[in-house]
Every structure is written in structure tokens, then in C-alpha cells.
Design a protein around this motif. Structure first.
Motif, PDB file in Angstrom:
ATOM      1  N   ALA A   1       0.830  -1.206   0.000  1.00  0.00           N
ATOM      2  CA  ALA A   1       0.000   0.000   0.000  1.00  0.00           C
ATOM      3  C   ALA A   1       0.863   1.255   0.000  1.00  0.00           C
ATOM      4  CB  ALA A   1      -0.937  -0.012   1.205  1.00  0.00           C
ATOM      5  N   SER A   2       1.936   1.227   0.784  1.00  0.00           N
ATOM      6  CA  SER A   2       2.835   2.381   0.861  1.00  0.00           C
ATOM      7  C   SER A   2       3.522   2.630  -0.473  1.00  0.00           C
ATOM      8  CB  SER A   2       3.887   2.150   1.954  1.00  0.00           C
ATOM      9  OG  SER A   2       3.279   1.990   3.216  1.00  0.00           O
ATOM     10  N   ALA A   3       3.999   1.544  -1.102  1.00  0.00           N
ATOM     11  CA  ALA A   3       4.684   1.669  -2.390  1.00  0.00           C
ATOM     12  C   ALA A   3       3.724   2.172  -3.477  1.00  0.00           C
ATOM     13  CB  ALA A   3       5.283   0.326  -2.793  1.00  0.00           C
ATOM     14  N   LYS A   4       2.536   1.622  -3.523  1.00  0.00           N
ATOM     15  CA  LYS A   4       1.556   2.040  -4.528  1.00  0.00           C
ATOM     16  C   LYS A   4       1.161   3.497  -4.313  1.00  0.00           C
ATOM     17  CE  LYS A   4      -2.891   0.821  -6.580  1.00  0.00           C
ATOM     18  NZ  LYS A   4      -4.032  -0.143  -6.595  1.00  0.00           N
TER      19      LYS A   4
ATOM     20  N   LEU B   1      -4.714  -8.565  -3.109  1.00  0.00           N
ATOM     21  CA  LEU B   1      -4.060  -9.563  -2.265  1.00  0.00           C
ATOM     22  C   LEU B   1      -3.820 -10.866  -3.039  1.00  0.00           C
ATOM     23  CD1 LEU B   1      -6.126  -9.124   1.021  1.00  0.00           C
ATOM     24  CD2 LEU B   1      -4.033  -7.933   0.330  1.00  0.00           C
ATOM     25  N   PRO B   2      -2.873 -11.684  -2.575  1.00  0.00           N
ATOM     26  CA  PRO B   2      -2.615 -12.979  -3.221  1.00  0.00           C
ATOM     27  C   PRO B   2      -3.801 -13.927  -3.214  1.00  0.00           C
ATOM     28  CG  PRO B   2      -0.782 -12.369  -1.803  1.00  0.00           C
ATOM     29  CD  PRO B   2      -1.885 -11.382  -1.529  1.00  0.00           C
ATOM     30  N   ILE B   3      -4.751 -13.711  -2.306  1.00  0.00           N
ATOM     31  CA  ILE B   3      -5.937 -14.562  -2.245  1.00  0.00           C
ATOM     32  C   ILE B   3      -7.032 -14.049  -3.184  1.00  0.00           C
ATOM     33  CG2 ILE B   3      -5.525 -15.489   0.051  1.00  0.00           C
ATOM     34  CD1 ILE B   3      -7.431 -13.348   1.154  1.00  0.00           C
ATOM     35  N   ASP B   4      -6.625 -13.176  -4.138  1.00  0.00           N
ATOM     36  CA  ASP B   4      -7.526 -12.619  -5.148  1.00  0.00           C
ATOM     37  C   ASP B   4      -8.659 -11.827  -4.496  1.00  0.00           C
ATOM     38  OD1 ASP B   4      -8.041 -12.072  -7.785  1.00  0.00           O
ATOM     39  OD2 ASP B   4      -9.385 -13.782  -8.055  1.00  0.00           O
ATOM     40  N   LYS B   5      -8.288 -11.030  -3.537  1.00  0.00           N
ATOM     41  CA  LYS B   5      -9.224 -10.148  -2.858  1.00  0.00           C
ATOM     42  C   LYS B   5      -8.634  -8.747  -2.867  1.00  0.00           C
ATOM     43  CE  LYS B   5     -11.435  -9.508   1.686  1.00  0.00           C
ATOM     44  NZ  LYS B   5     -11.557 -10.067   3.058  1.00  0.00           N
ATOM     45  N   ILE B   6      -9.464  -7.742  -2.992  1.00  0.00           N
ATOM     46  CA  ILE B   6      -8.995  -6.356  -2.985  1.00  0.00           C
ATOM     47  C   ILE B   6      -9.475  -5.675  -1.711  1.00  0.00           C
ATOM     48  CG2 ILE B   6      -9.144  -4.103  -4.126  1.00  0.00           C
ATOM     49  CD1 ILE B   6      -9.445  -5.610  -6.777  1.00  0.00           C
ATOM     50  N   ILE B   7      -8.534  -5.063  -0.983  1.00  0.00           N
ATOM     51  CA  ILE B   7      -8.907  -4.321   0.221  1.00  0.00           C
ATOM     52  C   ILE B   7      -8.388  -2.883   0.118  1.00  0.00           C
ATOM     53  CG2 ILE B   7      -8.975  -6.364   1.702  1.00  0.00           C
ATOM     54  CD1 ILE B   7      -6.291  -5.526   2.872  1.00  0.00           C
TER      55      ILE B   7
ATOM     56  N   MET C   1       3.914  -8.755  -4.570  1.00  0.00           N
ATOM     57  CA  MET C   1       2.788  -7.830  -4.414  1.00  0.00           C
ATOM     58  C   MET C   1       3.203  -6.409  -4.765  1.00  0.00           C
ATOM     59  SD  MET C   1       1.147  -9.217  -0.822  1.00  0.00           S
ATOM     60  CE  MET C   1      -0.053  -7.874  -0.682  1.00  0.00           C
ATOM     61  N   ILE C   2       4.352  -5.987  -4.237  1.00  0.00           N
ATOM     62  CA  ILE C   2       4.845  -4.632  -4.499  1.00  0.00           C
ATOM     63  C   ILE C   2       5.178  -4.471  -5.979  1.00  0.00           C
ATOM     64  CG2 ILE C   2       6.729  -3.015  -4.033  1.00  0.00           C
ATOM     65  CD1 ILE C   2       6.864  -4.282  -1.183  1.00  0.00           C
ATOM     66  N   SER C   3       5.891  -5.457  -6.531  1.00  0.00           N
ATOM     67  CA  SER C   3       6.290  -5.381  -7.940  1.00  0.00           C
ATOM     68  C   SER C   3       5.078  -5.306  -8.856  1.00  0.00           C
ATOM     69  CB  SER C   3       7.150  -6.599  -8.303  1.00  0.00           C
ATOM     70  OG  SER C   3       8.357  -6.603  -7.585  1.00  0.00           O
ATOM     71  N   SER C   4       4.075  -6.129  -8.577  1.00  0.00           N
ATOM     72  CA  SER C   4       2.870  -6.153  -9.425  1.00  0.00           C
ATOM     73  C   SER C   4       2.156  -4.805  -9.395  1.00  0.00           C
ATOM     74  CB  SER C   4       1.918  -7.256  -8.967  1.00  0.00           C
ATOM     75  OG  SER C   4       2.499  -8.525  -9.146  1.00  0.00           O
TER      76      SER C   4
ATOM     77  N   THR D   1      -0.785 -14.462   2.333  1.00  0.00           N
ATOM     78  CA  THR D   1      -2.144 -14.216   1.847  1.00  0.00           C
ATOM     79  C   THR D   1      -2.474 -12.724   1.821  1.00  0.00           C
ATOM     80  OG1 THR D   1      -3.147 -14.337   4.057  1.00  0.00           O
ATOM     81  CG2 THR D   1      -2.913 -16.406   2.817  1.00  0.00           C
ATOM     82  N   GLY D   2      -1.716 -11.925   2.588  1.00  0.00           N
ATOM     83  CA  GLY D   2      -2.000 -10.505   2.720  1.00  0.00           C
ATOM     84  C   GLY D   2      -2.874 -10.192   3.914  1.00  0.00           C
ATOM     85  N   ILE D   3      -3.500 -11.236   4.472  1.00  0.00           N
ATOM     86  CA  ILE D   3      -4.440 -11.081   5.580  1.00  0.00           C
ATOM     87  C   ILE D   3      -3.878 -11.740   6.836  1.00  0.00           C
ATOM     88  CG2 ILE D   3      -6.715 -11.837   6.438  1.00  0.00           C
ATOM     89  CD1 ILE D   3      -6.950  -9.559   4.530  1.00  0.00           C
ATOM     90  N   VAL D   4      -4.129 -11.124   7.985  1.00  0.00           N
ATOM     91  CA  VAL D   4      -3.776 -11.716   9.274  1.00  0.00           C
ATOM     92  C   VAL D   4      -5.041 -12.299   9.896  1.00  0.00           C
ATOM     93  CG1 VAL D   4      -2.943 -11.272  11.611  1.00  0.00           C
ATOM     94  CG2 VAL D   4      -1.879 -10.103   9.673  1.00  0.00           C
TER      95      VAL D   4
END
Length: 367
Positions: free
Chosen positions: A23-26, A45-51, A129-132, A180-183
């Protein structure tokens, strides 16, 4: 982990340090492109979810930006909850994305991790995630440049002291993690991952003997006996003895010594390999049965105990104790079945640091 109370009602998910960095990089690259701050950014997110993640801080020039996010671990007692995690971005003439460790982000110094020695401790999934996120923006806005990404964590060096990072060779800060991007609150996955990572590091550094124990307290009592081993040969299993042994069984480990406190030993002797108090409790009927086998018939005294650790009030804690040797024989049975090819030793640890070693013989090994 910090000692936060478990909240009542449904537990709230959080997001990982990797999601924070993404999020910071984007946000930083968007600020450079549009020359304005963002209140929030959306992260895939890697789990194909957008937050959607709130941005805490953002400053920028024509070709640089510094943005950060406040980590929200949800209802998980995560050591990084509330930490400020950010990125410094700089557009470069060299194509591609380069990663650097800023203040509070560790550097890899031992073999066995997913990253090479000398690399910043930004794990592969967060890097992807950052690279994408960056590559999509570069493509969408036809930018013919590269980007350097320096990830930082405010007070990261201090927070890292509360983790096992240094033990596995991650020095001077935290790891940027997440698969997964999620805790998930109170999930065992991160702890089990750290167990597996610790064993991988030991193997990569030519260790064939491990000492596995529940944590820092039991390790302190065992350290003198195993002073010939480096720190990374000591693995904390926490409550996940079974998962630790499964990982050991998959590796080229020749010898394992298990250090275990009495409360966990009673559970393990009864066949329980997840010893968390929320998952399992000690079986008093089983302990009564063991006691009778060594000539102790006062079942009521055992059943009156509110904790298994109080069995030392009924049985002398000494090397040749028939009760404790029988207890350890059952512990040996349940652990040896998982690591049959390994030379196994078990040490029962008193709260004062006294040790009882299980003495294997034909009569003591339970069939």
C-alpha cells in the motif's frame, strides 16, 4: 506476540506487513504520477481479494515519494500491530524494481531462508505484491523507468527484539511477511511457519542435531547442557510439538533432544501434540492410571490438583523417579513414532531448572 486480551464476539481480520508495504509503495508511485496525496489505496491480495488501506503519511517530489501505513493486525496479538510501515520510492533510469532495507527492516545473514545472504528481509510474496502494483502503474501511465523501493519500519529494530529474527539470521530489523496478505486472529500458521523456517536455517548451516523446547524459559535451562550447539540449533515449538516433529522428519536431522515442562509433558504423554490450553487439557484419569502402575493409589489427591505442574507435590522430582520415568516413556512413545530414524532424547524440566532425562530401556518403552 503481545499479551492482548482476546476480545468477545467475532474476531476481526487484519493485514500483513507485506500488505502495508505494498500500500505504501503504490501510494508513493501514485503520488509521484499525480503529484497529490492519497487518503487510501486499494491493494490486490494474493488470495484474489482487494482491500482498501488508509495511508498514514505521504510526501513527494517529481521523482521521489515517502509514504507509510499503520499496521492493523485486527484482533491478532501481533508484535507489529500499530507499527508504522512505509516505503521510500525513487524513479530510476535503470529498468526494473530494486528492493532495499530501510531503517527497521532486517538483512539476511544466514543460509536457509528464501532469500540470499545480504538481501533485505522482504519475503518473496510481498516482493511480488509490491512489484505487481508498481508494474501495473508504470504500464498504465507509459512510464519508461525503473523504481527503487526502500522499505522501512519505525522502531523496527526494537520490535525485532521481540521476535526470533536474529536466531534465523535476520539482523537489524523485522521481516516483511505475508503469504495471503491477511492476518487471521490467533492463527497458528505464522508460528508454525517460524518453526519450519528455523529448522531450514539449521539444516542449511550444516546442523544435524536440534534441541526443541517450548520457549525461552526452557531453553535457558537446557543451554548449558547443549553449549556445543549454536543458537539456531534451538527450536521453539511453542504448543505445536506435532508440527515440529513432522518438519524434523522431513529433514536430514540425526539427533533431537526435547525439553518439556511438566504441564505439556502430561498432555504429550497422553498423545496430545497440540498443547495449547485453548485446545487441550490434561487427562487426570490417565495420570491416575500411571500413578497406580508405580504403586500410588490415592487417586483423589491427583484429581484435586488444579494444574498438572503440581504433580511435583505428590512425586519427588528426581532422576530415578518411577512416576516421572513412566510419564517420559509415554512421551517418548508418542514422539518417536513421528521421528523413528532420529536419535531421540527427552528432558523433563522442573520450574527451578532441574532436569530429568528419560532413560530408555526395554522395560520402560511403552509398546
Amino acid at each position: 506476540m503481545s499479551l492482548r486480551k482476546i476480545p468477545k464476539g467475532p474476531l476481526r481480520d487484519g493485514f500483513t506487513t507485506g500488505t502495508c508495504a505494498t500500500a505504501s509503495a503504490k501510494s508513493g508511485l501514485m503520488a509521484i504520477i499525480h503529484q497529490k496525496k492519497n487518503a487510501t489505496v486499494k491493494v490486490h491480495l494474493p488470495i484474489d481479494k482487494i482491500i482498501e488501506i488508509p495511508i498514514h503519511h505521504c510526501e513527494f517530489t517529481q521523482d521521489t515519494a515517502k509514504c507509510s501505513v499503520i499496521k492493523d493486525a485486527g484482533d491478532d496479538p501481533d508484535v507489529t500491530n500499530g507499527a508504522e510501515i512505509g516505503c521510500v520510492l525513487k524513479l530510476t533510469q535503470q529498468k526494473g524494481i530494486q528492493f532495499f532495507a530501510g531503517d527497521g527492516v532486517g538483512t539476511v545473514t544466514l543460509k536457509g531462508l528464501e532469500l540470499a545472504i545480504g538481501e533485505p528481509a522482504i519475503n518473496p510474496v510481498p516482493r511480488k505484491m509490491i512489484s505487481s502494483a508498481i508494474q501495473k502503474l508504470l504500464h498504465d501511465y507509459d512510464l519508461e523507468c525503473g523504481v527503487s523501493v526502500t522499505v522501512y519500519v519505525v522502531d523496527g529494530k526494537k520490535l525485532a527484539k521481540r521476535t526470533l529474527n536474529e536466531r534465523v539470521g535476520i539482523m537489524n530489523g523485522l521481516s516483511i511477511l505475508g503469504t495471503t496478505g491477511i492476518v487471521k486472529p490467533y492463527s497458528s500458521s505464522s508460528y508454525i511457519a517460524s518453526i519450519e523456517q528455523g529448522i531450514d536455517v539449521a539444516i542449511a548451516n550444516n546442523i544435524s542435531e536440534l534441541v526443541i523446547n517450548s520457549g525461552a524459559r526452557s531453553e535457558k535451562f537446557l543451554s548449558d547442557k547443549f553449549s556445543h550447539l549454536p543458537e539456531y540449533a534451538f527450536i521453539h515449538y511453542g504448543n505445536w510439538i506435532g508440527e515440529t516433529l513432522t518438519k524434523v522428519n522431513q529433514c536430514a536431522i540425526k539427533k533431537v533432544s526435547i525439553g518439556i515442562m511438566l504441564g505439556k509433558a502430561v498432555k504429550l504423554a497422553g498423545g496430545i501434540t497440540d498443547t495449547h490450553s485453548c485446545v487441550s487439557s490434561w487427562n487426570k484419569d490417565f495420570v491416575v492410571k500411571l500413578a497406580k502402575e508405580v504403586g500410588f493409589y490415592d487417586a483423589d489427591k491427583i484429581k484435586e490438583l488444579n494444574m498438572a505442574g503440581r504433580l511435583i507435590e505428590l512425586f519427588e522430582f528426581e532422576q530415578n523417579s518411577p512416576f516421572f520415568q513412566l510419564l517420559l516413556a509415554h512421551c517418548y512413545k508418542h514422539t518417536h513414532t513421528k521421528i523413528k530414524k532420529v536419535d531421540l532424547n527427552i528432558y523433563l524440566i522442573h520450574k527451578d531448572g532441574t532436569l530429568i532425562k528419560y532413560i530408555k530401556n526395554d522395560n520402560s518403552i511403552i509398546s
